[in-house]
Design an enzyme around this catalytic site. Structure first.
Site, PDB file in Angstrom:
ATOM      1  N   GLU A  65      13.730  42.176  97.438  1.00  0.00           N
ATOM      2  CA  GLU A  65      12.551  41.962  98.269  1.00  0.00           C
ATOM      3  C   GLU A  65      12.054  40.521  98.186  1.00  0.00           C
ATOM      4  OE1 GLU A  65      12.754  46.197  96.842  1.00  0.00           O
ATOM      5  OE2 GLU A  65      12.878  44.219  95.916  1.00  0.00           O
ATOM      6  N   PRO A 268      27.544  42.631  86.555  1.00  0.00           N
ATOM      7  CA  PRO A 268      26.667  43.810  86.491  1.00  0.00           C
ATOM      8  C   PRO A 268      25.274  43.526  87.030  1.00  0.00           C
ATOM      9  CG  PRO A 268      26.937  42.842  84.311  1.00  0.00           C
ATOM     10  CD  PRO A 268      27.897  42.125  85.215  1.00  0.00           C
ATOM     11  N   ASN A 335      22.826  45.364  98.412  1.00  0.00           N
ATOM     12  CA  ASN A 335      22.813  44.610  99.658  1.00  0.00           C
ATOM     13  C   ASN A 335      24.111  43.809  99.847  1.00  0.00           C
ATOM     14  OD1 ASN A 335      22.179  43.067 101.851  1.00  0.00           O
ATOM     15  ND2 ASN A 335      20.540  41.934 100.876  1.00  0.00           N
TER      16      ASN A 335
END
Length: 431
Positions: A65, A268, A335
């Site tokens: 975000e 990771p 994403n």
């Protein structure tokens, strides 16, 4: 309890729990979930002075975000605002420190307790408040609204599951959404759900994440890693979650006979897991190296664990084949837009509920490939390694698709400019 009285009950509970926040934050800090040196920010105590002039406050929950807000940050600075960006995680703070432009400041978001919010607002005195996605914190919304500061929700999304949960508290959510002046949703479905829950002004604008620049990479570090790797076949498993590393090791071992020099790079999602992942690789019979220890990629290295913060752009540039994590062993996916912008062939599992639109576009037009398990992952990796035309076509399609889906920033700025101009006339005290 009636949903209409849930808001005052929530506010009272938050006020009562605020005195215990020190213990809560200290425990989180001990576990690496808070920056010990900046815990005061979580209680509304600013660590930097407020700049002179107009200030826009932008808030995003975490890394995704916060990064999605970057296109707006630059545009607002160009309009004469200083920009304050708040997030709630240590990782997001470190990454934004690298990527925020001059004229922007990062702070940790205060906990959603009235005293902390009021202290924060007293210091920063924002002229405009912009929230990303679904960060609807009741005390924050109420406090900002009470000061006549315009509130805009951008990149707004509301999943069907969240929509059904909020429908059980119609008075509560409608009271909160009614205090938000403008909701700019990612899709028409998101906009429709927000309208049904009581948001008064909603428009479907698109997804800001398509407008975020590809993550940067230090050229010297990139050259050094590329030199160590040489012409070896390589693929990247990015933002992996527990359980996915084991699947990556299975895929590697399945490919090893055909590609004995194969290198698997793991980045990771939570870098602190790096040492455990190396131990897991070694238990699987694979030779592994850990970036945070400064261990190089040797000719015998089979697995390289990139357990650092802010270097995804570096790893994405090492290979044109990227597997996006949290999609095989996790829920929701990660994403894929950033690697797609760099021209990567994207692989992913079936659990992509948080990014259905982008994966739907990529899958349907040949920019991404869905895999069901470690065996399918190995088969698709083999196909991409052995068919340069397929790899090139998939990578080119992924770059083209995300490029064509951009443009939300322009639409949001247009909506904000018209709205701010109206606010200056109708509510000059906010400016």
């Amino acid at each position: 309890m009636s949903s209409a009285v849930f808001l005052p009950v929530y506010r009272a509970a938050a006020r009562g729990l605020a005195p215990f926040s020190g213990v809560f934050l200290w425990r989180r800090g001990r576990n690496g979930k808070e920056d010990i040196k900046r815990i005061g920010e979580r209680r509304g105590r600013a660590s930097q002075p407020r700049p002179q002039g107009r200030l826009a406050w932008l808030h995003g929950a975490s890394v995704g975000e916060g990064l999605a807000l970057l296109p707006l940050v630059g545009r607002l600075i160009a309009k004469g605002f200083h920009v304050l960006v708040t997030t709630g995680t240590v990782t997001s703070a470190r990454i934004l420190a690298q990527r925020l432009p001059e004229g922007a400041t990062h702070q940790f978001a205060p906990l959603d307790a009235p005293a902390f919010i009021e202290r924060f607002l007293d210091h920063w005195r924002p002229d405009l408040f912009i929230l990303a996605e679904s960060e609807i914190w009741p005390n924050t919304i109420c406090a900002v609204h009470a000061r006549n500061i315009p509130i805009t929700l951008v990149n707004a999304r509301l999943s069907p599951r969240s929509f059904e949960r909020w429908r059980r508290l119609p008075g509560f959510i409608s009271a909160l959404l009614g205090k938000i002046d403008l909701c700019l949703a990612q899709s028409r479905d998101d906009a429709a759900r927000l309208l049904q829950l009581g948001a008064p002004r909603v428009d479907a604008i698109g997804n800001l994440k398509y407008d975020v620049d590809a993550p940067p990479a230090d050229p010297a570090r990139l050259d050094e890693l590329a030199r160590q790797i040489g012409p070896r076949p390589i693929w990247i498993a990015a933002s992996t979650h527990p359980g996915e590393e084991a699947l990556a090791f299975q895929a590697h071992k399945a490919l090893a006979a055909r590609f004995p020099r194969l290198l698997t790079v793991l980045a990771p999602r939570h870098p602190h897991r790096g040492p455990d992942i190396v131990a897991e690789a070694e238990a699987a019979g694979l030779e592994a190296a850990l970036r945070s220890r400064g261990e190089p990629i040797r000719p015998s290295t089979q697995v390289y664990v990139g357990d650092t913060i802010g270097e995804l752009g570096l790893f994405y540039r090492l290979s044109s084949v990227i597997f996006m994590g949290k999609s095989l062993a996790g829920e929701g996916g990660q994403n894929p837009i950033e690697p797609a912008k760099l021209g990567s062939a994207i692989l992913h599992g079936p659990h992509i509920g948080n990014f259905l639109d982008v994966y739907g576009a990529l899958d349907s037009q040949g920019g991404a490939i869905r895999v069901a398990d470690a065996n399918a992952l190995a088969r698709q990796l083999e196909a991409l390694f052995t068919d340069p035309a397929l790899l090139r076509r998939t990578a080119e399609e992924s770059r083209r698709i995300v490029g064509e889906l951009g443009g939300a920033t322009d639409k949001i700025m247009l909506a904000l400019e018209h709205y701010i101009a109206h606010m200056i006339v109708s509510r000059p005290e906010a400016f």
